[in-house]
Design an enzyme around this catalytic site. Structure first.
Site, PDB file in Angstrom:
ATOM      1  CD  GLU A 350      -2.835  -1.166  -0.065  1.00  0.00           C
ATOM      2  OE1 GLU A 350      -2.943  -0.130  -0.748  1.00  0.00           O
ATOM      3  OE2 GLU A 350      -3.397  -2.226  -0.354  1.00  0.00           O
ATOM      4  CG  HIS A 433      -6.557  -5.692  -7.637  1.00  0.00           C
ATOM      5  ND1 HIS A 433      -7.511  -4.744  -7.938  1.00  0.00           N
ATOM      6  CD2 HIS A 433      -5.911  -5.250  -6.530  1.00  0.00           C
ATOM      7  CE1 HIS A 433      -7.446  -3.763  -7.044  1.00  0.00           C
ATOM      8  NE2 HIS A 433      -6.486  -4.047  -6.181  1.00  0.00           N
TER       9      HIS A 433
END
Length: 531
Positions: A350, A433
């Site tokens: 992240e 993703h």
């Protein structure tokens, strides 16, 4: 991080132009901190080079340059990144990198899609309110939403047009940060694209994932300690399950302790500081990885630490990075099978979104979006290898601690049932993703090679898409190459083909064009059908 929290669909795949490759030269590791005069000189020289070579950069009347980043090599070469404006408006897809030698002479250029961003008018026919209304309707899963429209020149596909870029911010179904960016044509009102706005350690800490760890904390006046890292500058706070609309850098409560001993080391712990231990330590490991391995001084390379929130939302099984508040946000898991999202590779993943935003700013859609996600997977994994923790050992299984047995894997990404092993013309249409699988597979093959291999007790079997056999050069070299490609050669619209060119340029710079490293990078790309 998890694709179930939002649908990210690409409407546009953009191209990157890489002009006039340099002759082969080996360059030592880049320097993040150099004399301010060297940096300012490089910026001034870069602006002059753009003006003198307007045709190369597509730079003309009405345009402006906004400094984004500077990379200074140890041999004196520099790479200066600019965003482009037209008549004061940001140009989406107009970013560029000026590559200069030690004397400030132009050596090369890298440009995103929009080379000549002139538009007929800067007066929109569709008002901001209409753009905002379109954006709100395109973000049906976002509650308590507010929208902020911005007029831009949208040219990510190479055809400039006036557009409203509207950011919708609010709350998702679990109270987590949620937001969408919607781009609408300012003449017709037609939606151009939409994508997610969020991207998503002294003392002794008893962590959930990495055992007993040391924590860098700050002593309070009058006694006690807070989870404020005086070395790296980040602070870890309890969000108290607040929603995104309530979370700013100043929100929440910093964790404090009278004893400087934190957490109880249990999964699904009722001690709220346990998740904070992992978050605080893993933020430090991420910071140290980038600084000690790549010479990067913090997420934005400015030495500033982020705010880290744990216990965001309710049963939120995810984690996110927010550029808006310069915050790392983590949820408590789903309450049954997945615990808090504060494991090493997830945190590294992240925060890498922040690094990408501060450098190439890979657009979060199409192939560029897949590369954005893959970059976070790669460096999140490398943070795990860097930490060398005896419990959470280095592997090629992403998020195996908080999302067991793993969320994604590198050797054969398609084992999750959705990710792509090989590039094809349809990869850019996948959720980012899943299109990231191509980049992850390349990274594994370049690092470890093809075939079957057991590493740290995990057996991997990695096939190639072209039937070739590939020999790896180790993940440290490949990560070093990828970091240079990201920070020096990639732009916002880089595709997989552009990433191949960028990483080969980086391999040439670091190891020479005739070396095993250059050959391995090329062979691994061909092995995932990127030629």
């Amino acid at each position: 991080m998890t694709p179930t929290t939002a649908l990210r669909r690409a409407r546009t795949a953009a191209a990157v132009a890489v002009v006039a490759a340099l002759a082969a030269v080996t360059v030592p590791a880049t320097t993040a901190s150099a004399a301010p005069g060297m940096r300012e000189a490089a910026i001034s020289q870069a602006r002059a080079n753009v003006a003198r070579n307007a045709g190369v950069f597509g730079y003309g009347a009405g345009q402006g340059l906004v400094l984004k980043d500077v990379v200074l090599d140890a041999d004196g070469a520099s790479h200066v990144r600019f965003d482009r404006t037209y008549r004061g408006l940001p140009v989406v897809g107009g970013d560029l990198v000026v590559h200069q030698d030690a004397r400030g002479r132009l050596q090369d250029s890298t440009r995103a899609a929009a080379h000549e961003p002139a538009v007929a008018s800067t007066v929109p026919k569709v008002p901001a309110q209409a753009g905002a209304a379109n954006a709100l309707s395109a973000a049906p899963g976002v509650k308590e939403a507010v929208s902020t429209p911005e007029l831009v020149v949208w040219a990510a596909d190479g055809t400039p047009r006036l557009a409203w870029r509207t950011t919708v911010e609010g709350v998702g179904e679990h109270g987590q940060p949620a937001g969408r960016v919607v781009v609408t044509d300012a003449t017709s009102g037609e939606q151009i694209e939409a994508y997610d706005a969020e991207h998503q350690a002294t003392g002794t800490g008893n962590s959930e994932y990495t055992g007993t760890v040391g924590l860098d904390t700050t002593a309070k006046t009058g006694g006690g300690y807070t989870l404020t890292d005086p070395v790296r500058g980040h602070v870890t706070k309890d969000a108290s399950n607040l929603s995104a609309s309530s979370l700013k850098a100043s929100s929440g409560t910093a964790f404090s302790s009278a004893t400087n001993v934190w957490g109880d080391g249990r999964k699904f712990s009722t001690d709220r500081s346990t998740a904070a231990v992992d978050a605080h330590a893993n933020t430090a490991w991420t910071y140290d990885y980038y600084k000690n391995v790549h010479g990067r001084n913090g997420i934005k390379n400015d030495g500033k630490g982020a705010t880290v929130f744990v216990h965001v939302g309710t049963n939120w099984d995810n984690a996110q990075w927010s550029d808006a508040c310069f915050c790392m946000m983590t949820g408590d898991g789903n309450g049954t099978t997945d615990p808090e999202q504060v494991d090493l590779d997830t945190m590294g993943h992240e925060m890498t979104h922040g690094v990408t935003s501060a450098t190439a700013n890979l657009r979060y859609s199409g192939e560029s979006g897949g590369l954005n996600e893959s970059t976070s997977d790669i460096f999140g994994t490398m943070v795990e290898w860097y930490a060398n923790n005896r419990i959470d050992t280095g592997d090629y299984l992403f998020s195996d601690q908080s999302t067991p047995p793993w969320l994604r894997r590198f050797d054969k990404p398609s084992l999750d049932g959705r990710s792509a092993d090989c590039w094809s013309s349809s990869v850019g249409k996948l959720d980012v993703h899943y299109s990231s699988g191509v980049g992850n597979h390349w990274f594994y093959l370049a690092s470890e090679g093809s075939g079957t291999k057991t590493i740290n007790g995990v057996t991997y079997t990695s096939p190639t898409c072209n039937g070739s056999s590939v020999a790896g050069i180790g993940n440290q070299k490949v990560a070093r190459i990828w970091y240079r490609a990201l920070t020096v050669y990639m732009t916002s619209t880089t595709t997989y083909k552009g990433a191949r060119a960028a990483s080969l340029n980086a391999a040439r710079d670091l190891y020479g064009a005739g070396g095993a490293e250059y050959a391995a990078v090329a062979a691994a790309w061909s092995a995932v059908s990127v030629n």
